[in-house]
Motif scaffolding. Structure first.
Motif, mmCIF file in Angstrom:
data_model
loop_
_atom_site.group_PDB
_atom_site.id
_atom_site.type_symbol
_atom_site.label_atom_id
_atom_site.label_comp_id
_atom_site.label_asym_id
_atom_site.label_seq_id
_atom_site.Cartn_x
_atom_site.Cartn_y
_atom_site.Cartn_z
ATOM 1 N N ASN A 154 0.842 -1.184 0.000
ATOM 2 C CA ASN A 154 0.000 0.000 0.000
ATOM 3 C C ASN A 154 0.884 1.243 0.000
ATOM 4 O O ASN A 154 2.077 1.161 -0.318
ATOM 5 N N LEU A 155 0.319 2.389 0.359
ATOM 6 C CA LEU A 155 1.048 3.659 0.309
ATOM 7 C C LEU A 155 1.111 4.323 1.685
ATOM 8 O O LEU A 155 1.260 5.547 1.778
ATOM 9 N N LEU A 156 1.028 3.525 2.742
ATOM 10 C CA LEU A 156 1.054 4.077 4.091
ATOM 11 C C LEU A 156 2.432 4.653 4.411
ATOM 12 O O LEU A 156 3.459 4.053 4.092
ATOM 13 N N THR A 157 2.441 5.798 5.067
ATOM 14 C CA THR A 157 3.701 6.440 5.437
ATOM 15 C C THR A 157 4.029 6.283 6.924
ATOM 16 O O THR A 157 5.126 6.631 7.343
ATOM 17 N N GLN A 158 3.073 5.780 7.690
ATOM 18 C CA GLN A 158 3.309 5.548 9.105
ATOM 19 C C GLN A 158 2.433 4.411 9.612
ATOM 20 O O GLN A 158 1.446 4.043 8.973
#
Length: 376
Positions: A154-158
């Motif tokens: 996915n594109l989660l940053t945290q």
């Protein structure tokens, strides 16, 4: 039964976490999953069809017309399958008795506060390969029984806030996480498998106290940007995977807290040295991977590891092997014989290695040798 469940989770955890999973495999392990449920509820609501009487099978052709099934999805007893449907959001009207939701390979961008409202029996949630970039801090507030949460690709940053407290397996493989904040996993005392590999995570991105209170058994941070073994990892670990990083050396302080470690993977790094005494801190280790690094000699201290069975050292720059590098001088000091020692693709002249060097290896095929030099 909890031990059986853990073995099953670790077996799954050994596979590549970024590959799409087959939800039907989990459905076939229904009995194992339900063994972790409270005894008062176990067996009272066992579904029919796949896990019950054959005469109650569901006709898949009618799934899309079922008013109790989200639009475009397929529903089985307690299972909602919505993979590969082109969804851009979590579907509405998910039945409250759902225990497994498969949402892999869609285009979902965010999870809102009430997307999983009322799903108090949910056990497994698969969101692999979507476009998730945000998760509401209260999105998991009702998921007290959630055990498996897959958020890889996915594109989660945290790391999301307020993760379900009883989670057993948590996967963030291949997102964009560059920082693991302090107490990111606070309260997850049941967490057994944590996968953080293939994220742009450097040593400076792991805040002090990030893993406080976590009793994780398996931790994976491969394919990241680590230049050293992180110092604040869970002391409970039995398996640590740090392959494909940029670690340059192993120091005596690196493993002092990990007395239970049984499998250590440091392959495909840039390790030039292993400080004397570093490996003595993990006396119960069974398997060590140091292949494809830049070592010029066999790491010191291997002969003191009584239970070590697998030692991978191929693809290094080792040009000498001593007669006591692997085996103790007294046979009684070695409790488990080696099943595999790999030394191929090193410049060591294998014909110069005394045969007694491998006296504690089980079987003639337990040692893999080769040389970059040819006889002249």
């Amino acid at each position: 039964m909890r031990a059986i469940l853990l073995l099953w989770l670790l077996a799954i955890g050994d596979s590549k976490p970024y590959e799409p999973i087959n939800a039907m495999d989990y459905m076939s392990n229904y009995d194992t999953m339900m063994a972790d449920r409270p005894a008062s509820r176990r067996g009272l609501d066992r579904p029919a069809s796949r896990w019950g009487d054959d005469d109650n099978d569901i006709d898949d052709d009618d799934d899309d017309d079922d008013e109790d099934c989200p639009s475009g999805c397929q529903c089985f007893p307690h299972v909602v399958q919505c993979s590969d449907k082109g969804l851009i959001s979590i579907p509405e009207k998910i039945p409250e008795d759902t225990r497994m939701i498969d949402l892999q390979n869609n285009d979902i961008t965010d999870i809102k506060e009430n997307d999983f409202k009322g799903l108090k029996d949910l056990y497994a949630l698969f969101l692999i390969n979507n476009k998730l970039s945000s998760i509401h801090p209260k999105a998991f507030k009702d998921l007290g029984r959630l055990r498996l949460l897959y958020l890889s690709y996915n594109l989660l940053t945290q790391v999301p806030a307020n993760l379900p407290p009883n989670i057993l397996e948590l996967r963030f493989h291949e997102n964009r996480i560059s920082r693991v904040q302090k107490e990111a996993f606070k309260g997850l005392r049941s967490l057994n498998v944590l996968e953080l590999g293939a994220n742009p995570l450097a040593n400076s991105g792991i805040e002090l106290g990030a893993f406080d209170g976590v009793a994780t058994l398996y931790l994976g941070i491969s394919e990241a940007k680590l230049t050293a073994v992180p110092k604040d990892l869970p002391s409970s670990m039995t398996e640590l995977q740090l392959d494909y990083n940029k670690i340059s050396k192993v120091e005596i302080e690196d493993f002092k807290r990990f007395k239970n470690l049984q499998r250590l993977s440091l392959g495909f790094n840039q390790i030039k040295s292993v400080e004397n005494g570093s490996l003595a801190s993990i006396p119960n280790v069974r398997e060590i991977h140091l292949e494809n690094n830049k070592l010029r000699k066999v790491p010191p201290g291997l002969s003191s590891l009584r239970y070590l069975q697998v030692m991978f050292l191929h693809g290094n720059k080792i040009n000498y092997v001593g007669v006591n590098d692997f085996c103790p001088s007294r046979d009684s000091d070695k409790k488990s014989q080696y099943s595999s020692i790999s030394l191929f693709a090193n410049p060591v002249r294998y014909w110069n290695i005394p045969p007694t060097t491998f006296r504690c290896v089980a079987g003639s095929r337990g040692v893999q040798l080769a040389s970059n030099f040819r006889r002249k």
